[in-house]
Design an enzyme around this catalytic site. Sequence first.
Site, mmCIF file in Angstrom:
data_model
loop_
_atom_site.group_PDB
_atom_site.id
_atom_site.type_symbol
_atom_site.label_atom_id
_atom_site.label_comp_id
_atom_site.label_asym_id
_atom_site.label_seq_id
_atom_site.Cartn_x
_atom_site.Cartn_y
_atom_site.Cartn_z
ATOM 1 C CB SER A 220 41.143 27.554 36.626
ATOM 2 O OG SER A 220 42.137 27.190 37.559
ATOM 3 C CG ASP A 221 45.713 25.860 31.890
ATOM 4 O OD1 ASP A 221 46.419 25.211 32.709
ATOM 5 O OD2 ASP A 221 46.036 25.980 30.690
ATOM 6 C CD1 TRP A 222 48.798 23.987 38.039
ATOM 7 C CD2 TRP A 222 46.908 23.446 36.987
ATOM 8 N NE1 TRP A 222 48.312 22.814 38.589
ATOM 9 C CE2 TRP A 222 47.177 22.457 37.970
ATOM 10 C CE3 TRP A 222 45.739 23.319 36.225
ATOM 11 C CZ2 TRP A 222 46.331 21.370 38.184
ATOM 12 C CZ3 TRP A 222 44.904 22.230 36.440
ATOM 13 C CH2 TRP A 222 45.211 21.280 37.408
ATOM 14 N N GLY A 223 46.445 28.790 37.012
ATOM 15 C CA GLY A 223 46.659 30.225 37.069
ATOM 16 C C GLY A 223 45.766 30.999 36.113
#
Length: 769
Positions: A236-239
């Site tokens: 995932s992208d961060w968050g």
Amino acid sequence: MTADTAGLHDIPRLVSELSLEEKASLCSGADFWHTQAIEELGIPAVMVTDGPHGLRKQVGSTDHLGLHQSVPATCFPSAAGLGSSWDRDLLRRIGEALGAEARANEVAVLLGPGVNMKRTPLCGRNFEYFSEDPYLAGELAAPLVDGVQSHGVGTSLKHFAANNQESDRMRVSADVDERTLREIYLPAFEKVITRSRPWTVMCAYNKINSTYASQDPWLLTEVLREEWGFDGLVVSDWGAVDNRVAGLVAGLDLEMPSSLGVNDARIAEAVRAGELDEAVLDRAVTRVLTLIARSRAAMADPGSFDADVHHALAHEAATRTAVLLKNEGVLPLDASTLTGDIAIIGEMARTPRYQGAGSSQVNPTRLVSALDALTNHGLDLPFAPGYRLSEAAGADGQDRTDAELRDEAVERATGKTAVLFLGLPALDESEGYDREHLDLPRSHRDLLASVAEVASRTVVVLANGSVVTTVEWEHAADAILELWLGGQATGSAAVELLLGAAAPSGRLAESIPERIEDVPAQLNFPGENQIVRYGEGLYIGYRGLDATRVPVSYPFGHGLTYTTFEYSDLEIDTTAVTDETDEDDILVVVGATVSNTGGRDGVAVPQLYVGRPGSAVARPPRELRGFERVELSPGRSQRMEFVLTRRDLSHWDVATHSWVVEPGALELSVGASSRDLPLSTTVEFEAPMNRAPLTAYSTIGEWMENPEAGPALIQAMGDSGKMLGPNSPDPAIAAFFMSMPVVKAPLLGIGDTFTPDDLEALLKRFGRS
Ligand code: BGC
């Protein structure tokens, strides 16, 4: 592999030995940059970190915003610059350098490159993306990935997909039609994945057509894995995770960073409650362990890198990424007469703007300003800062002209060749928010106007990560050299280019419009109520600007150098499409010659564009389908050959959800930019007609297009039928009926005795009822 990680040899067995909680814990990070370790089972943590044009390995406090300091690493030009190089070999070599630095720092996966499209020049993160054109972005990102991965460390192709703005990026839904996704927003990903097999793909923050990319089974499984054969890990992208369990089912393997145990517990709970098949969890865990196993060899033998060699590469890259937009006989500067004749103006000559803000921010191994580089050349030239940088502590905003600084610059420049270093303040473009306009700061424009009035000649050198408009001020500049964000050697590269020690060879990977209002996407940007509708469809960048035929300041593909080129001898060879033709089969070969007609060595970048005039579907006037970078000495020529496969010639057909190639006119053009195409020809291209099956709701016109069904319909309609078709005595009536669904004809009494039964009989013969 050490004895304690030997379990990674047999991943299926290892997975079977893990408890449910252990498996769930492997599906998210241990912290900001590491995967979860389970020491007792020989599962080490690995580090993944940014970024696309230089390593950002934080050693102390961590964040994904580029706030905390990281280890020194070579800062190469950001992707906006690399995109302008049109240089596959350079990208491969930069990838190798990035891979070596990642490996030496025991980083298993480098988080990049980003191949999102520059849908609008206002996207705050455009400096991190290559182009407005998917072909160019894919062609350049693929060798970068090859280079990094040749060192046994992985890449993370990001941000998958349709992450084309920073406004509301963590929740906005990019509402994009199927064909536009397939032809504009996905192809760069597809090319890099199928060609270079990145170890990981990073899913985007945003939603696509209402579904978060992080939990979209169509995107993460159907397209990515089933169609493109991706066999790596999705992070995932961060968050970016919304519903972790839904993400796991959709194909999101690793959540980053740590969710502090919250989502791990949700995964375990879902399995226990029978809501999540444990096999789905095992699949993700297998992919995480496979990634860790893959990186073991490199992590066990990190090696080192030579910072001087990489700095030299950063310098070469910066010379190759700069684009000479305009040159009215002033560049290169004549070194022999230099000292007395030149003034250097602009704080950016002393304090270069060389990279963008946010997660890609690198702590460079060194930094060379243009003033440093001039001194290194033994040139001690008069300098005046002209304006303040707003990012300097306590300084006024760059929009406010400082009269004292301007007057000093004017005095220095009077009667001289003024070289002005102008650009965008760092605050104007960043990850996290979009730009508000395309202008240089008012203080820079005022400075240019004042200096140009008194200087004998004026050269503007620009530093910005995404385009700035030039229309208002370019008349005041005799030459404009666009450096982009040129990395740590941007200053030395600028000086070499200005002095002619190197010749500019970059070409625009994004159009420079005259006004932001000319860009079709602006009508739907940045959206509202958490939705941005990509209403312009295929028409981004030059596709839109060429379709609406608005004037542009500098077109896509444009770039000058210190010599001139001519194009000649266009030759086309086509092969007809048959039912046996595969996607990769070559159908068209385009030959052309490029010659250096000037007096200096130079690099030509011949570009091939394809148009389909008369297509049955909407088409941009032309689309880039090939380019080469050709170095030529004066008087020399080179023959080039571009090949086009079936896929290159296809469009995405929304009726069949597949790539379809149309017969008919094929316009092939070769030249120096999307608006400078001296060689152009149209050929008839043979391919089976892709006709939608005829139904009662097909129009009379669609029936007429069918060589058997058309005459049969005319006949069934008796005397009225004679009014239809190409031989109609009354073309206006014929045209009137063309768009009428045939089902209406018997009901409206059109066609004499033509009844619903007659229509049924025709449908049995020719169509689908
Ligand atoms: C960015 C990613 C980056 C990640 C880690 C996110 O904010 O969108 O591109 O790789 O942070 O720093």
